[in-house]
Scaffold this motif. Structure first.
Motif, PDB file in Angstrom:
ATOM      1  N   VAL A   4       0.879  -1.169   0.000  1.00 12.32           N
ATOM      2  CA  VAL A   4       0.000   0.000   0.000  1.00 12.32           C
ATOM      3  C   VAL A   4       0.915   1.216   0.000  1.00 12.32           C
ATOM      4  O   VAL A   4       1.710   1.402   0.933  1.00 12.32           O
ATOM      5  N   VAL A   5       0.828   2.019  -1.052  1.00 17.01           N
ATOM      6  CA  VAL A   5       1.782   3.106  -1.272  1.00 17.01           C
ATOM      7  C   VAL A   5       1.031   4.424  -1.444  1.00 17.01           C
ATOM      8  O   VAL A   5       0.194   4.554  -2.340  1.00 17.01           O
ATOM      9  N   ALA A   6       1.333   5.395  -0.590  1.00 15.46           N
ATOM     10  CA  ALA A   6       0.800   6.744  -0.781  1.00 15.46           C
ATOM     11  C   ALA A   6       1.657   7.434  -1.825  1.00 15.46           C
ATOM     12  O   ALA A   6       2.886   7.467  -1.712  1.00 15.46           O
ATOM     13  N   VAL A 120      -9.017   0.173   2.075  1.00 16.06           N
ATOM     14  CA  VAL A 120      -7.751  -0.508   1.804  1.00 16.06           C
ATOM     15  C   VAL A 120      -7.986  -2.004   1.597  1.00 16.06           C
ATOM     16  O   VAL A 120      -7.439  -2.609   0.670  1.00 16.06           O
ATOM     17  N   ALA A 121      -8.830  -2.598   2.434  1.00 10.44           N
ATOM     18  CA  ALA A 121      -9.129  -4.027   2.282  1.00 10.44           C
ATOM     19  C   ALA A 121      -9.780  -4.308   0.928  1.00 10.44           C
ATOM     20  O   ALA A 121      -9.427  -5.278   0.242  1.00 10.44           O
ATOM     21  N   ALA A 122     -10.707  -3.452   0.524  1.00 13.72           N
ATOM     22  CA  ALA A 122     -11.373  -3.627  -0.778  1.00 13.72           C
ATOM     23  C   ALA A 122     -10.379  -3.470  -1.922  1.00 13.72           C
ATOM     24  O   ALA A 122     -10.393  -4.251  -2.887  1.00 13.72           O
ATOM     25  N   ALA A 123      -9.496  -2.483  -1.814  1.00 16.12           N
ATOM     26  CA  ALA A 123      -8.512  -2.241  -2.872  1.00 16.12           C
ATOM     27  C   ALA A 123      -7.503  -3.381  -2.955  1.00 16.12           C
ATOM     28  O   ALA A 123      -7.101  -3.790  -4.051  1.00 16.12           O
ATOM     29  N   GLN A 124      -7.092  -3.914  -1.807  1.00 12.42           N
ATOM     30  CA  GLN A 124      -6.156  -5.040  -1.822  1.00 12.42           C
ATOM     31  C   GLN A 124      -6.783  -6.270  -2.470  1.00 12.42           C
ATOM     32  O   GLN A 124      -6.109  -7.006  -3.194  1.00 12.42           O
ATOM     33  N   LEU A 146      -3.192   5.188  10.646  1.00 14.49           N
ATOM     34  CA  LEU A 146      -3.676   3.850  11.004  1.00 14.49           C
ATOM     35  C   LEU A 146      -2.641   2.755  10.777  1.00 14.49           C
ATOM     36  O   LEU A 146      -2.924   1.577  10.994  1.00 14.49           O
ATOM     37  N   GLY A 147      -1.455   3.128  10.311  1.00 14.84           N
ATOM     38  CA  GLY A 147      -0.409   2.138  10.087  1.00 14.84           C
ATOM     39  C   GLY A 147      -0.662   1.245   8.884  1.00 14.84           C
ATOM     40  O   GLY A 147      -0.207   0.099   8.850  1.00 14.84           O
ATOM     41  N   LEU A 148      -1.359   1.768   7.879  1.00 11.20           N
ATOM     42  CA  LEU A 148      -1.729   0.960   6.720  1.00 11.20           C
ATOM     43  C   LEU A 148      -0.774   1.116   5.536  1.00 11.20           C
ATOM     44  O   LEU A 148      -0.897   0.386   4.560  1.00 11.20           O
TER      45      LEU A 148
END
Length: 199
Positions: A4-6, A120-124, A146-148
């Motif tokens: 997961v990359v900002a 994030v869960a949906a995107a992963q 959130l440490g994601l």
């Protein structure tokens, strides 16, 4: 699962947009080189110098899904149902735009109303082992809090906006977040591409 990359194109003083949500000179580097690369969706072509072109190709080929907030979705009018990266888009929102969905029935967009973690869960799930790209701004800030996030990727443009509306990261819950040493530092023409691991 992929990272997961900002990711954001950012001014030297930390902004990704001006007060009116326009981008000023931030995207100039996308049209100042000799290497022509069409976007995956074919909606426009970037012209980059060789170093930026290689960085761009690596990034674009790695992305499997994108997360954005409702403000960016509205400003871009949902990219008319197809993002330039040609990947599924997950939009974090308080209100699902039913009219837009009806007007774009085949658009690979998912609207999540129960927070960033669910987005994030949906995107992963959509991205599989490829990267989930998180756009800069409020959503990136929430993911960092959130440490994601696994990484922060910046296309740093040598322009000072002086005053903007959208910082890459807004106000965080902790006073400082220390990132690792850059794993990539690519000097383009009027842009420096940087990637930092999140500790």
């Amino acid at each position: 699962m992929g990272k997961v990359v900002a990711n954001a194109i950012m001014s030297l003083d930390g902004y990704v947009a001006k007060q009116d949500n326009s981008i000023g000179r931030l995207f100039d580097w996308l049209q100042n080189g000799e290497v022509a690369i069409p976007t995956p969706a074919g909606d426009f072509t970037v012209h980059l110098n060789p170093a930026s072109a290689q960085h761009w190709r690596n990034w674009v080929s790695s992305v499997g899904a994108l997360i954005c907030g409702r403000t960016l979705f509205d400003v871009t009018q949902g990219w008319q149902g197809r993002h330039s990266m040609d990947v599924p888009v997950v939009v974090v929102t308080h209100r699902v735009p039913q009219d837009w969905i009806e007007a774009h029935p085949d658009a690979p967009f998912t609207f999540v109303t129960d927070g960033v973690e669910a987005a994030v869960a949906a995107a992963q799930e959509l991205a599989g082992d490829r990267v989930v790209a998180v756009t800069g701004g409020t959503i990136a800030q929430q993911c960092l809090d959130l440490g994601l996030l696994d990484e922060v990727a910046i296309d740093l443009v040598p322009v000072v906006m002086g005053e903007g509306n959208r910082p890459f990261f807004g106000r965080l819950s902790s006073p400082d977040v220390l990132l690792g040493n850059p794993t990539a530092c690519v000097q383009g023409d009027r842009v420096t591409h940087l990637v930092f691991p999140v500790r």
